[in-house]
Design a protein around this motif. Sequence first.
Motif, PDB file in Angstrom:
ATOM      1  N   VAL A 167      50.311  36.283  50.565  1.00  0.00           N
ATOM      2  CA  VAL A 167      51.143  37.474  50.329  1.00  0.00           C
ATOM      3  C   VAL A 167      52.547  37.220  50.862  1.00  0.00           C
ATOM      4  O   VAL A 167      53.554  37.448  50.175  1.00  0.00           O
ATOM      5  N   PHE A 168      52.629  36.698  52.105  1.00  0.00           N
ATOM      6  CA  PHE A 168      53.935  36.498  52.721  1.00  0.00           C
ATOM      7  C   PHE A 168      54.688  35.304  52.131  1.00  0.00           C
ATOM      8  O   PHE A 168      55.903  35.202  52.301  1.00  0.00           O
ATOM      9  N   SER A 169      53.992  34.416  51.428  1.00  0.00           N
ATOM     10  CA  SER A 169      54.702  33.334  50.754  1.00  0.00           C
ATOM     11  C   SER A 169      55.415  33.835  49.498  1.00  0.00           C
ATOM     12  O   SER A 169      56.339  33.181  49.001  1.00  0.00           O
ATOM     13  N   HIS A 170      54.990  34.988  49.002  1.00  0.00           N
ATOM     14  CA  HIS A 170      55.609  35.568  47.809  1.00  0.00           C
ATOM     15  C   HIS A 170      56.523  36.749  48.126  1.00  0.00           C
ATOM     16  O   HIS A 170      57.459  37.018  47.358  1.00  0.00           O
ATOM     17  N   PHE A 171      56.258  37.443  49.223  1.00  0.00           N
ATOM     18  CA  PHE A 171      57.007  38.660  49.549  1.00  0.00           C
ATOM     19  C   PHE A 171      57.408  38.631  51.019  1.00  0.00           C
ATOM     20  O   PHE A 171      56.605  38.297  51.884  1.00  0.00           O
ATOM     21  N   LYS A 183      49.899  39.638  40.422  1.00  0.00           N
ATOM     22  CA  LYS A 183      48.615  40.211  40.815  1.00  0.00           C
ATOM     23  C   LYS A 183      48.718  40.906  42.169  1.00  0.00           C
ATOM     24  O   LYS A 183      48.189  42.012  42.355  1.00  0.00           O
ATOM     25  N   ILE A 184      49.381  40.272  43.114  1.00  0.00           N
ATOM     26  CA  ILE A 184      49.547  40.861  44.446  1.00  0.00           C
ATOM     27  C   ILE A 184      50.343  42.163  44.351  1.00  0.00           C
ATOM     28  O   ILE A 184      49.959  43.189  44.932  1.00  0.00           O
ATOM     29  N   ALA A 185      51.448  42.129  43.612  1.00  0.00           N
ATOM     30  CA  ALA A 185      52.291  43.317  43.486  1.00  0.00           C
ATOM     31  C   ALA A 185      51.551  44.455  42.788  1.00  0.00           C
ATOM     32  O   ALA A 185      51.630  45.613  43.215  1.00  0.00           O
ATOM     33  N   ASP A 186      50.840  44.144  41.720  1.00  0.00           N
ATOM     34  CA  ASP A 186      50.085  45.174  40.994  1.00  0.00           C
ATOM     35  C   ASP A 186      49.007  45.784  41.878  1.00  0.00           C
ATOM     36  O   ASP A 186      48.781  46.994  41.866  1.00  0.00           O
ATOM     37  N   THR A 187      48.323  44.933  42.642  1.00  0.00           N
ATOM     38  CA  THR A 187      47.279  45.417  43.542  1.00  0.00           C
ATOM     39  C   THR A 187      47.867  46.328  44.611  1.00  0.00           C
ATOM     40  O   THR A 187      47.336  47.407  44.899  1.00  0.00           O
ATOM     41  N   ALA A 188      48.968  45.880  45.209  1.00  0.00           N
ATOM     42  CA  ALA A 188      49.607  46.684  46.255  1.00  0.00           C
ATOM     43  C   ALA A 188      50.056  48.033  45.716  1.00  0.00           C
ATOM     44  O   ALA A 188      49.817  49.076  46.343  1.00  0.00           O
ATOM     45  N   LEU A 189      50.670  48.012  44.554  1.00  0.00           N
ATOM     46  CA  LEU A 189      51.171  49.267  43.994  1.00  0.00           C
ATOM     47  C   LEU A 189      50.026  50.230  43.683  1.00  0.00           C
ATOM     48  O   LEU A 189      50.125  51.435  43.948  1.00  0.00           O
ATOM     49  N   PHE A 207      58.981  46.487  45.196  1.00  0.00           N
ATOM     50  CA  PHE A 207      60.156  46.100  44.413  1.00  0.00           C
ATOM     51  C   PHE A 207      59.981  44.668  43.907  1.00  0.00           C
ATOM     52  O   PHE A 207      60.814  43.797  44.140  1.00  0.00           O
ATOM     53  N   GLU A 208      58.907  44.440  43.190  1.00  0.00           N
ATOM     54  CA  GLU A 208      58.540  43.094  42.754  1.00  0.00           C
ATOM     55  C   GLU A 208      59.609  42.454  41.881  1.00  0.00           C
ATOM     56  O   GLU A 208      59.783  41.246  41.871  1.00  0.00           O
ATOM     57  N   GLN A 209      60.375  43.256  41.123  1.00  0.00           N
ATOM     58  CA  GLN A 209      61.385  42.713  40.217  1.00  0.00           C
ATOM     59  C   GLN A 209      62.787  42.689  40.835  1.00  0.00           C
ATOM     60  O   GLN A 209      63.781  42.524  40.130  1.00  0.00           O
ATOM     61  N   ASP A 210      62.846  42.830  42.140  1.00  0.00           N
ATOM     62  CA  ASP A 210      64.114  42.843  42.861  1.00  0.00           C
ATOM     63  C   ASP A 210      64.994  41.649  42.489  1.00  0.00           C
ATOM     64  O   ASP A 210      66.138  41.799  42.033  1.00  0.00           O
ATOM     65  N   GLU A 211      64.479  40.432  42.654  1.00  0.00           N
ATOM     66  CA  GLU A 211      65.279  39.231  42.389  1.00  0.00           C
ATOM     67  C   GLU A 211      65.643  39.123  40.920  1.00  0.00           C
ATOM     68  O   GLU A 211      66.754  38.684  40.571  1.00  0.00           O
TER      69      GLU A 211
END
Length: 200
Positions: free
Chosen positions: A57-61, A24-30, A69-73
């Motif tokens: 946010v910072f606990s996830h990114f 959700k955070i990544a989709d919102t940011a993008l 780059f949400e799928q980086d890992e």
Amino acid sequence: MTEQTAPAEPIGRRERKKAATRRKIADTALRLFLDRGYDAVGIREVAAEADVAVTTVFSHFAGKEALVFEQDEDFEQRLVRAATDRTPEEPLIPALRREIHAMVRHCTADGAVPIWRLIDSSPALRAYEESMRLRHAESLAAAITALPGGPRTPTACRAIARFTVDAFSLARDTADPAAAVDEVFDLIDAAWAALPALPA
């Protein structure tokens, strides 16, 4: 009277909730970045729009760039697994070729075009992508070096890993990404075959 405690939440459910929050955070940011530009949007705005705390946010990114780059890992792990989780019958280079083809298909789909334009327009995102590719290559190199059966030298393994990761970035910029992946991997295959294995 003993204190009543809530039953522990199943790990599966907890992990799913974490993954859903991250997504959700990544989709919102993008969405915000694509609508208004990467530099015009701050972390606080992303958090507010996603209805989470900035600390969440910072606990996830690790930072703002990582939101794109949400799928980086996941991509890094996929590359490593392509090397380590093969069947005994499948050689290394074809397994890597197959995985890079899959990643290129994912990242060259129609919906990905605006994202790559966003990345290409931002020096910060381009620098992050470059550091990400180097990290992926180092992880892949470590996995290849550790393979049993007389692997090549660490330097050779690092070179093959770099070429593998670069095949992805080279292919996505061409008119025919699949053909570009095969062209690069024909070179990688020939180079790998020409390298002598270390003596037992």
